[in-house]
Design an enzyme around this catalytic site. Sequence first.
Site, mmCIF file in Angstrom:
data_model
loop_
_atom_site.group_PDB
_atom_site.id
_atom_site.type_symbol
_atom_site.label_atom_id
_atom_site.label_comp_id
_atom_site.label_asym_id
_atom_site.label_seq_id
_atom_site.Cartn_x
_atom_site.Cartn_y
_atom_site.Cartn_z
ATOM 1 N N ASP A 33 -12.504 24.344 56.374
ATOM 2 C CA ASP A 33 -13.375 24.323 55.457
ATOM 3 C C ASP A 33 -14.421 25.232 55.432
ATOM 4 O O ASP A 33 -15.174 25.670 55.902
ATOM 5 C CB ASP A 33 -14.449 23.392 56.195
ATOM 6 C CG ASP A 33 -14.665 21.708 55.296
ATOM 7 O OD1 ASP A 33 -14.353 20.952 54.579
ATOM 8 O OD2 ASP A 33 -16.265 22.658 54.153
ATOM 9 N N ILE A 34 -15.478 25.609 54.326
ATOM 10 C CA ILE A 34 -16.567 25.997 54.011
ATOM 11 C C ILE A 34 -18.053 26.035 54.015
ATOM 12 O O ILE A 34 -18.311 26.642 54.766
ATOM 13 C CB ILE A 34 -17.046 26.604 52.322
ATOM 14 C CG1 ILE A 34 -17.239 28.480 51.957
ATOM 15 C CG2 ILE A 34 -17.332 25.148 51.460
ATOM 16 C CD1 ILE A 34 -17.550 28.392 50.669
ATOM 17 N N ASN A 91 -11.039 11.284 52.488
ATOM 18 C CA ASN A 91 -11.360 10.221 51.664
ATOM 19 C C ASN A 91 -10.781 10.434 49.949
ATOM 20 O O ASN A 91 -10.590 11.158 49.181
ATOM 21 C CB ASN A 91 -13.140 11.095 51.476
ATOM 22 C CG ASN A 91 -13.802 11.136 52.812
ATOM 23 O OD1 ASN A 91 -14.131 9.879 53.560
ATOM 24 N ND2 ASN A 91 -13.592 12.484 52.680
ATOM 25 N N GLN A 98 -16.149 10.900 47.999
ATOM 26 C CA GLN A 98 -15.022 11.994 48.499
ATOM 27 C C GLN A 98 -15.942 13.235 47.559
ATOM 28 O O GLN A 98 -15.733 12.629 45.865
ATOM 29 C CB GLN A 98 -13.552 11.679 47.614
ATOM 30 C CG GLN A 98 -12.339 12.553 47.332
ATOM 31 C CD GLN A 98 -11.501 12.366 46.191
ATOM 32 O OE1 GLN A 98 -11.293 11.252 46.592
ATOM 33 N NE2 GLN A 98 -10.384 13.355 46.549
ATOM 34 N N HIS A 104 -7.049 16.041 49.792
ATOM 35 C CA HIS A 104 -7.056 16.846 51.002
ATOM 36 C C HIS A 104 -7.044 15.772 52.270
ATOM 37 O O HIS A 104 -7.388 14.969 52.182
ATOM 38 C CB HIS A 104 -7.988 17.845 50.887
ATOM 39 C CG HIS A 104 -9.544 17.085 50.318
ATOM 40 N ND1 HIS A 104 -9.573 16.606 49.657
ATOM 41 C CD2 HIS A 104 -10.425 17.130 51.386
ATOM 42 C CE1 HIS A 104 -10.895 16.270 49.064
ATOM 43 N NE2 HIS A 104 -11.361 16.511 50.619
ATOM 44 N N HIS A 106 -8.622 16.440 55.920
ATOM 45 C CA HIS A 106 -9.719 17.216 56.891
ATOM 46 C C HIS A 106 -8.934 16.863 58.846
ATOM 47 O O HIS A 106 -8.205 15.959 58.286
ATOM 48 C CB HIS A 106 -10.916 16.315 57.192
ATOM 49 C CG HIS A 106 -11.606 16.458 55.836
ATOM 50 N ND1 HIS A 106 -12.712 17.682 55.510
ATOM 51 C CD2 HIS A 106 -11.645 15.849 54.385
ATOM 52 C CE1 HIS A 106 -13.179 17.109 54.708
ATOM 53 N NE2 HIS A 106 -12.403 15.840 53.599
HETATM 54 P P1 AMP Z 1 -14.384 15.779 50.890
HETATM 55 O O1 AMP Z 1 -15.766 14.941 50.328
HETATM 56 O O2 AMP Z 1 -13.462 15.291 51.323
HETATM 57 O O3 AMP Z 1 -13.773 15.768 49.250
HETATM 58 O O4 AMP Z 1 -14.424 16.736 50.431
HETATM 59 C C1 AMP Z 1 -14.383 18.573 50.588
HETATM 60 C C2 AMP Z 1 -14.491 19.448 51.659
HETATM 61 O O5 AMP Z 1 -14.138 20.469 50.556
HETATM 62 C C3 AMP Z 1 -16.174 19.438 52.258
HETATM 63 O O6 AMP Z 1 -15.608 19.317 53.485
HETATM 64 C C4 AMP Z 1 -16.439 20.838 51.523
HETATM 65 O O7 AMP Z 1 -17.190 21.676 52.476
HETATM 66 C C5 AMP Z 1 -14.842 21.380 51.428
HETATM 67 N N1 AMP Z 1 -15.539 22.552 50.559
HETATM 68 C C6 AMP Z 1 -15.620 22.980 49.032
HETATM 69 N N2 AMP Z 1 -15.661 23.725 48.465
HETATM 70 C C7 AMP Z 1 -14.818 24.307 49.872
HETATM 71 C C8 AMP Z 1 -14.792 25.907 48.983
HETATM 72 N N3 AMP Z 1 -14.223 26.657 48.763
HETATM 73 N N4 AMP Z 1 -13.274 26.030 50.359
HETATM 74 C C9 AMP Z 1 -13.283 25.379 51.676
HETATM 75 N N5 AMP Z 1 -13.600 24.169 51.690
HETATM 76 C C10 AMP Z 1 -14.470 23.422 50.983
#
Ligand code: AMP
Length: 123
Positions: A33-34, A91, A98, A104, A106
């Site tokens: 995760d970024i 989520n 979400q 996805h 986590h």
């Molecule tokens: P969600 O709220 O479950 O949709 O989580 C989305 C997740 O994606 C968050 O934890 C973000 O930090 C992560 N995220 C968004 N863009 C990227 C990216 N380019 N690379 C890795 N993780 C990302």
Amino acid sequence: MSYDPTNIFARILRGEIPCSKAHETEHALAFHDIAPQAPVHVLVIPKGSYVSSDDFHDRAGDAEIAGFWRAVGETARALGVDRNGYRLLANHGRDARQEVPHFHVHICAGADLGRMIRPPEKS
Ligand code: AMP
């Protein structure tokens, strides 16, 4: 909700933007995760186009579902977090906040993660 092929995880799958890969199989890609919210925070995504867990479990074939969940377990073991434990979280939709509309899971680990649900922040 229809699938948006311009979402950021679709772009990662197409190789248009980079990711820090943790594991990959025929059915899934796992990457860090970024904006990690735990010492270990990895996302596992199916390679097929599914908006959320609801969409995935409704439309994906049995081989995709089995392959995806096996990849989640393999990723956790590859990360070495199976011994001390980890949390899986997915989520779906508005109330779960979400952000990215590609299913996805986590994987969070690497420390005591505290209680499962925290009160929502004010927004
Ligand atoms: P969600 O709220 O479950 O949709 O989580 C989305 C997740 O994606 C968050 O934890 C973000 O930090 C992560 N995220 C968004 N863009 C990227 C990216 N380019 N690379 C890795 N993780 C990302």
